[in-house]
Motif scaffolding. Sequence first.
Motif, mmCIF file in Angstrom:
data_model
loop_
_atom_site.group_PDB
_atom_site.id
_atom_site.type_symbol
_atom_site.label_atom_id
_atom_site.label_comp_id
_atom_site.label_asym_id
_atom_site.label_seq_id
_atom_site.Cartn_x
_atom_site.Cartn_y
_atom_site.Cartn_z
ATOM 1 N N ARG A 90 -14.123 18.123 2.153
ATOM 2 C CA ARG A 90 -14.654 18.669 3.514
ATOM 3 C C ARG A 90 -14.880 20.301 3.198
ATOM 4 N NH1 ARG A 90 -13.586 17.538 8.785
ATOM 5 N NH2 ARG A 90 -11.764 16.144 8.349
ATOM 6 N N TYR A 134 -1.709 11.645 10.608
ATOM 7 C CA TYR A 134 -1.186 13.111 10.512
ATOM 8 C C TYR A 134 -2.271 14.007 9.683
ATOM 9 C CZ TYR A 134 0.901 11.789 5.936
ATOM 10 O OH TYR A 134 1.037 10.879 4.736
ATOM 11 N N SER A 175 -9.195 23.955 4.246
ATOM 12 C CA SER A 175 -9.784 22.645 4.244
ATOM 13 C C SER A 175 -8.663 21.834 5.010
ATOM 14 C CB SER A 175 -10.176 22.038 3.229
ATOM 15 O OG SER A 175 -11.006 20.925 3.334
ATOM 16 N N PHE A 176 -9.147 20.530 5.492
ATOM 17 C CA PHE A 176 -8.010 19.656 6.334
ATOM 18 C C PHE A 176 -8.463 18.399 6.143
ATOM 19 C CE2 PHE A 176 -10.387 18.711 10.244
ATOM 20 C CZ PHE A 176 -11.375 19.857 10.419
ATOM 21 N N SER A 177 -7.750 17.525 6.487
ATOM 22 C CA SER A 177 -7.829 16.083 6.418
ATOM 23 C C SER A 177 -6.902 15.314 7.190
ATOM 24 C CB SER A 177 -7.675 15.608 5.115
ATOM 25 O OG SER A 177 -7.997 14.119 4.901
ATOM 26 N N VAL A 178 -7.220 14.232 8.005
ATOM 27 C CA VAL A 178 -6.278 13.293 8.558
ATOM 28 C C VAL A 178 -6.061 11.887 8.038
ATOM 29 C CG1 VAL A 178 -5.790 12.410 11.144
ATOM 30 C CG2 VAL A 178 -6.967 14.638 10.813
ATOM 31 N N ILE A 179 -4.800 11.963 7.717
ATOM 32 C CA ILE A 179 -4.406 10.631 6.783
ATOM 33 C C ILE A 179 -4.015 9.631 7.740
ATOM 34 C CG2 ILE A 179 -2.542 9.921 4.957
ATOM 35 C CD1 ILE A 179 -2.407 12.781 4.005
ATOM 36 N N ARG A 180 -4.492 8.523 7.431
ATOM 37 C CA ARG A 180 -4.454 7.089 8.118
ATOM 38 C C ARG A 180 -3.652 6.037 7.065
ATOM 39 N NH1 ARG A 180 -8.079 9.745 10.983
ATOM 40 N NH2 ARG A 180 -7.973 9.404 13.423
ATOM 41 N N GLN A 181 -3.776 6.477 5.715
ATOM 42 C CA GLN A 181 -3.215 5.527 4.657
ATOM 43 C C GLN A 181 -2.236 6.501 4.082
ATOM 44 O OE1 GLN A 181 -5.768 2.595 2.888
ATOM 45 N NE2 GLN A 181 -4.908 3.107 1.106
ATOM 46 N N ALA A 182 -0.972 6.043 4.361
ATOM 47 C CA ALA A 182 0.111 7.005 4.031
ATOM 48 C C ALA A 182 1.039 6.471 3.123
ATOM 49 C CB ALA A 182 0.865 7.434 5.351
ATOM 50 N N GLU A 241 0.921 -1.047 -0.145
ATOM 51 C CA GLU A 241 -0.054 -0.181 0.016
ATOM 52 C C GLU A 241 0.832 1.387 -0.147
ATOM 53 O OE1 GLU A 241 -3.225 -0.086 2.968
ATOM 54 O OE2 GLU A 241 -2.054 1.415 3.839
ATOM 55 N N ILE A 287 -10.262 6.938 6.096
ATOM 56 C CA ILE A 287 -8.841 6.744 5.351
ATOM 57 C C ILE A 287 -8.027 7.969 5.429
ATOM 58 C CG2 ILE A 287 -7.815 6.235 3.073
ATOM 59 C CD1 ILE A 287 -8.846 3.616 4.201
ATOM 60 N N ALA A 288 -8.883 8.902 4.913
ATOM 61 C CA ALA A 288 -8.239 10.520 4.845
ATOM 62 C C ALA A 288 -9.604 11.249 5.307
ATOM 63 C CB ALA A 288 -7.474 10.968 3.764
ATOM 64 N N SER A 289 -9.579 11.490 6.570
ATOM 65 C CA SER A 289 -11.128 12.128 6.882
ATOM 66 C C SER A 289 -11.487 13.421 6.221
ATOM 67 C CB SER A 289 -11.071 12.742 8.572
ATOM 68 O OG SER A 289 -9.949 13.561 8.778
ATOM 69 N N ALA A 308 -0.157 21.603 2.758
ATOM 70 C CA ALA A 308 0.879 21.348 3.603
ATOM 71 C C ALA A 308 0.384 20.598 4.608
ATOM 72 C CB ALA A 308 1.404 22.690 4.316
ATOM 73 N N GLN A 309 1.280 19.770 5.494
ATOM 74 C CA GLN A 309 1.025 19.136 6.743
ATOM 75 C C GLN A 309 0.664 20.317 8.120
ATOM 76 O OE1 GLN A 309 3.433 16.222 8.428
ATOM 77 N NE2 GLN A 309 3.860 15.567 6.143
ATOM 78 N N GLU A 315 -6.730 16.498 16.312
ATOM 79 C CA GLU A 315 -7.933 16.800 15.124
ATOM 80 C C GLU A 315 -9.081 17.502 15.560
ATOM 81 O OE1 GLU A 315 -9.069 12.843 13.608
ATOM 82 O OE2 GLU A 315 -10.323 13.897 11.825
ATOM 83 N N LEU A 373 -9.841 16.851 0.962
ATOM 84 C CA LEU A 373 -9.676 18.229 1.240
ATOM 85 C C LEU A 373 -10.610 19.130 0.395
ATOM 86 C CD1 LEU A 373 -5.800 18.842 1.130
ATOM 87 C CD2 LEU A 373 -7.263 19.099 2.963
ATOM 88 N N VAL A 387 -3.333 17.050 7.231
ATOM 89 C CA VAL A 387 -2.744 17.907 6.096
ATOM 90 C C VAL A 387 -3.827 19.107 5.879
ATOM 91 C CG1 VAL A 387 -1.405 16.062 5.172
ATOM 92 C CG2 VAL A 387 -3.850 16.373 4.489
ATOM 93 N N ALA A 388 -3.604 19.940 5.113
ATOM 94 C CA ALA A 388 -4.571 21.038 4.841
ATOM 95 C C ALA A 388 -4.343 21.707 3.711
ATOM 96 C CB ALA A 388 -4.589 21.959 6.243
ATOM 97 N N LEU A 389 -5.396 22.545 3.249
ATOM 98 C CA LEU A 389 -5.000 23.621 2.302
ATOM 99 C C LEU A 389 -5.340 24.891 3.126
ATOM 100 C CD1 LEU A 389 -7.659 22.764 -0.660
ATOM 101 C CD2 LEU A 389 -5.319 23.482 -0.955
#
Lengths: 388, 131
Positions: free
Chosen positions: A153, B73, B56-63, A121, A200-202, B88-89, B95, A150, B75-77
Amino acid sequence: MSNIYLVGAAATPVGEHYARSLADLASEAVRAAFAPLSALPLDRVGGLYVANALAENLASQGQLGAYLATSVGLHGVPALRVEAAGASGGVAVQQAAQAIAAGQCEIAVVLGVEKLTDRLEGEVEAALALQSDGEAQAIHGLTLTAQWALLMRRYMHVYGYPAEAFAPFPVNAHTNAAKNPQALYRFGINADKYRKAGQIASPLNMLDCSSLADGAACLVLVNEALARELPGPHLRIAATAVATDTPNIAARPDPLDLSACRTSAQVALERAHLSLSDVHVFEVSDPHGITAALALEALGCYPRGEAPRHAADGAITPTGHTPIATAGGYKARGDIGGASGIYQMVELARQLRGEAGPTQVANARIALAQSLGGLAATAATCVLIADS
Amino acid sequence: MEVARHWRQRGTRYRLEGQRNTRTGAIRFPAQPPALGEEPSEWESIRLSGRGTLYSFSVIRQAPDGFEGLVPYPVALVQLEEGPLVTAQLTDCAEADLSIGIAVEMVTRHLLDTGEDNVLVYGYKFRPCLM
């Protein structure tokens, strides 16, 4: 421009084909596409266009034109690989159609093939991230999925939706895939499972993210003279169009506006002398609900901010106003990287021939496929018509 | 190893250098080569403030490989106060601290360890403003 016809279209099942190589999958798809075309003189194949996005990074093979021409038995044929990330398939269709239109060849073969499951993966995510901007996104650890997240959201914030408003897209995809023997995931899901799925990526969860898998799909395109020698129905490639945008979503004036998606569809429809309302069935890039929603809005099917509402009302099902993912879409048929655009065309050919069985769109005569590369940095559209 | 690649990016990564259009005043990030039809002098280098808001933002769990140790971790716009968006991160936050519109600021952090005998890559991340 002379007319171009799609006379052969076939694919391997989408899956984790651990026992099979890139060449094995390519060979099966090409043989299946040519199987009903024994009348076609193979020595008049004048071009092989390979759609593939990731072979150097994930399948340990370059120069796919020559490599796969040999593997499938098209020895000595002019061949090249077309790479435009997830839009590789759509761009390859255009290249092949243009070669026939220019009189360079009578028969052109388009082969979408991808071998992705040999790698873990993390390697796949790293390879995919390079389809956005290596410096602006990949070096910061942003995956393609996170970038769609992104946008999702932001979309939820601007238009006031909860995440579960996107459930109708994967629900429709899985419902249709359950009836497609070639699909990766042949089971249904529902909104309740969507709500409970892990992130996966909220805010994108596991049931709103496509899975990458192996597969190959092949199209045989011919000029009008050869098409007339074959039995109907005749599927005409009425138009193709490609548009591009910056791969860096942060550099776009409005990240929720997929401008390449919009331009490519508009140009294709103009070239086909059709309007959007003439189209009976669609294939769009739909690895996530947000991708499908933004694509449908960019195409002009729905005003901005309204696609999820229409999806909830059934508009995207085979009996709806804008059917998508009738074979399961990227989410449930499977995401085959650069080959996905060819799988789209295989499904639309089934629809226009009336061979789509339980997911058949009634009286489908005009179809539109659009494949996107990265975050819609490339958009390739093809309009296919069943000539009466 | 790509030492030269990382060195070329020092202005962007350490100083958040973008460009200002000398004719229109438009600001962009990152810097771009001159477009067809533009004079090379049309865009001048400008150092951005590093202040902005969360777009905007997201939290990555599959890297991707190289980032697996950071999971999960954020990440955001980020919309910079000069106008451009940047991906960027985010760092130094949970969160639950995040919502669209909050003020953020640039910090310099370790981005990526490219492995034994390789370079430690540093660059910009953003964190919620301390005050």
